[in-house]
Design a protein around this motif. Sequence first.
Motif, short mmCIF file in Angstrom:
data_model
loop_
_atom_site.label_atom_id
_atom_site.label_comp_id
_atom_site.label_asym_id
_atom_site.label_seq_id
_atom_site.Cartn_x
_atom_site.Cartn_y
_atom_site.Cartn_z
N SER A 264 0.88 -1.16 -0.07
CA SER A 264 -0.04 0.04 0.06
C SER A 264 0.86 1.30 0.00
O SER A 264 2.13 1.13 0.35
N TYR A 265 0.23 2.54 -0.07
CA TYR A 265 1.20 3.74 -0.30
C TYR A 265 1.07 4.57 0.86
O TYR A 265 -0.17 5.02 1.36
N GLY A 266 2.15 4.88 1.36
CA GLY A 266 2.56 5.62 2.51
C GLY A 266 2.68 7.01 2.02
O GLY A 266 3.89 7.20 1.21
N ALA A 267 2.10 8.10 2.50
CA ALA A 267 2.27 9.30 1.79
C ALA A 267 3.00 10.10 2.58
O ALA A 267 3.06 11.43 2.20
N SER A 268 3.82 9.79 3.60
CA SER A 268 4.73 10.66 4.36
C SER A 268 5.72 11.49 3.35
O SER A 268 5.95 12.69 3.63
N PRO A 269 6.15 10.73 2.43
CA PRO A 269 7.00 11.52 1.61
C PRO A 269 6.53 12.64 0.87
O PRO A 269 7.34 13.52 0.61
N GLU B 276 8.72 6.17 -10.66
CA GLU B 276 9.59 5.28 -10.69
C GLU B 276 9.71 4.07 -9.99
O GLU B 276 9.59 2.83 -10.10
N ASN B 277 10.05 4.49 -8.65
CA ASN B 277 10.14 3.75 -7.33
C ASN B 277 8.63 2.80 -7.23
O ASN B 277 8.56 1.71 -6.78
N ILE B 278 7.61 3.61 -7.24
CA ILE B 278 6.31 2.78 -6.92
C ILE B 278 6.01 1.77 -8.06
O ILE B 278 5.77 0.53 -7.66
N ARG B 279 6.49 2.05 -9.31
CA ARG B 279 6.61 1.05 -10.55
C ARG B 279 7.41 -0.13 -9.87
O ARG B 279 7.05 -1.40 -10.21
N LYS B 280 8.68 -0.03 -9.79
CA LYS B 280 9.23 -0.98 -9.09
C LYS B 280 9.09 -1.65 -8.03
O LYS B 280 9.15 -3.08 -8.03
N ASN B 281 8.54 -1.14 -7.00
CA ASN B 281 7.95 -1.69 -5.73
C ASN B 281 7.00 -2.64 -6.32
O ASN B 281 6.89 -3.84 -5.59
N VAL B 282 5.94 -2.23 -6.89
CA VAL B 282 4.87 -3.18 -7.33
C VAL B 282 5.64 -4.46 -8.17
O VAL B 282 4.95 -5.56 -7.90
N ARG C 60 -1.29 8.55 -8.57
CA ARG C 60 -2.02 8.01 -9.57
C ARG C 60 -1.30 6.62 -10.23
O ARG C 60 -2.10 6.00 -10.76
N THR C 61 -0.03 6.71 -10.23
CA THR C 61 0.40 5.48 -10.71
C THR C 61 0.19 4.27 -9.77
O THR C 61 0.03 3.08 -10.30
N ALA C 62 0.32 4.49 -8.22
CA ALA C 62 0.12 3.41 -7.44
C ALA C 62 -1.28 2.91 -7.75
O ALA C 62 -1.62 1.65 -7.82
N LEU C 63 -2.26 3.79 -7.65
CA LEU C 63 -3.79 3.42 -8.17
C LEU C 63 -3.69 2.48 -9.47
O LEU C 63 -4.45 1.50 -9.38
N ALA C 64 -3.08 3.01 -10.26
CA ALA C 64 -3.37 2.39 -11.70
C ALA C 64 -2.71 0.96 -11.40
O ALA C 64 -3.02 0.12 -12.35
N LEU D 13 -2.04 14.99 -1.40
CA LEU D 13 -2.64 13.66 -1.69
C LEU D 13 -4.08 14.27 -2.21
O LEU D 13 -4.64 13.46 -3.07
N GLY D 14 -4.55 15.16 -1.53
CA GLY D 14 -5.76 15.45 -1.92
C GLY D 14 -6.18 15.99 -3.37
O GLY D 14 -7.07 15.44 -4.14
N ARG D 15 -4.96 16.55 -3.52
CA ARG D 15 -4.93 17.05 -4.94
C ARG D 15 -4.77 16.00 -6.22
O ARG D 15 -5.33 15.83 -7.21
N ALA D 16 -3.80 15.12 -5.65
CA ALA D 16 -3.75 13.80 -6.51
C ALA D 16 -5.07 12.85 -6.51
O ALA D 16 -5.10 12.34 -7.72
N LEU D 17 -5.91 12.96 -5.68
CA LEU D 17 -7.12 12.24 -5.61
C LEU D 17 -8.36 13.03 -6.18
O LEU D 17 -9.58 12.25 -6.48
#
Length: 317
Positions: free
Chosen positions: A17-22, A271-277, A40-44, A65-69
């Motif tokens: 899952s996605y941690g938004a502290s960064p 890029e990191n989120i793609r790698k992590n998935v 958005r990449t994480a959700l996709a 995060l609000g803007r992203a969602l």
Amino acid sequence: MHYRQLGRTGLKVSVLSYGASPLGNAFRTIDDGEGIRTVRTALALGINFLDTSPHYGTTKSETVLGRALSGVPRDSYYLATKVGQYGEGNFDFSAKRVTESFNESCQRLGTDYIDVLHCHDIEFADLNQIVSETLPALAKLKAAGRIGHLGITGLPLKVFPAVLDCVPSGTVEAILSFCRYCLNDTGLEPMLPYLHEKGIGVINASATGMGLLTERGAPVWHPAPKPIMDGCRRAVEYCASVGADITKLAIQFAVHHPGIATTLVGTASPENIRKNVAYIEEPIDFELMAKVLAVLKPIHNHNFTRGRPENRDAIIP
Ligand code: NAD
């Protein structure tokens, strides 16, 4: 992506899952646009559980995060945020403040409903207040349909039973533990049967130990003492010497545990989120994992703690 039940909440959450502290600049100053693209990449990629707090970047994480969602169908993801901690050393778990905070978070996140609302880092609180004031105030918001489920977060493990054993069953439905189930510290594991028996959903955060198990290393604010920093560094260097990626192994290790519903990893890089998935779809190199665990053995389960003296775990530095 695989999904697991979060305790008895009925939420089926992605194992990663996605941690938004960064998004609140926890590890580096980020580019907001890049942060938004990361969400958005994480959700996709099938991640459906997003965690934030008003504490992260003193509201910045929630705002970005609000803007992203914005424009993303609200029923396509689960949103978790927190109350009680508002910037460094600023805690207020009073009924009045947590109710206001909840409403402010909703505004920033562009929603009127939070799926999981946590009391944030309760080791800094009087646990009697959490039980008798904070949770009852939040239970009212839950009864009003504004919150799906309540949770508690903390670094010391002892705070979880201290609260769970004092509230009626079903009051708290999830816990968020961090840095206590990763390659160097598996202190959370003995508590899992107790949590499962109570039907509590287990959220594990910081698979890399808040940066300890990354090439970049831990940020300056990291609370780990030098022996733990050095021990983790040796594991990072060992992986580098054999051409392996320590972060990949750290994420695979945490996600592999079937008793943990989901593992939060933070990043503001698409890029990191793609790698992590991708990492969690790849087979685990158990031979390498055994070697890395052997490198970490001298500091295995050495931990750090914090909070009010009565809420701290015993530590092995
Ligand atoms: P983490 O262990 O997820 O590590 C984040 C670090 O790993 C960052 O430096 C990030 O850049 C790096 N990273 C991520 N993917 C990478 C990759 N593929 N390659 C190289 N580096 C990579 O630590 P975290 O962010 O502290 O924890 C995850 C989330 O859990 C937080 O964002 C937060 O949402 C939650 N959390 C909650 C609490 C709490 O409630 N008290 C505490 C800690 C974390």
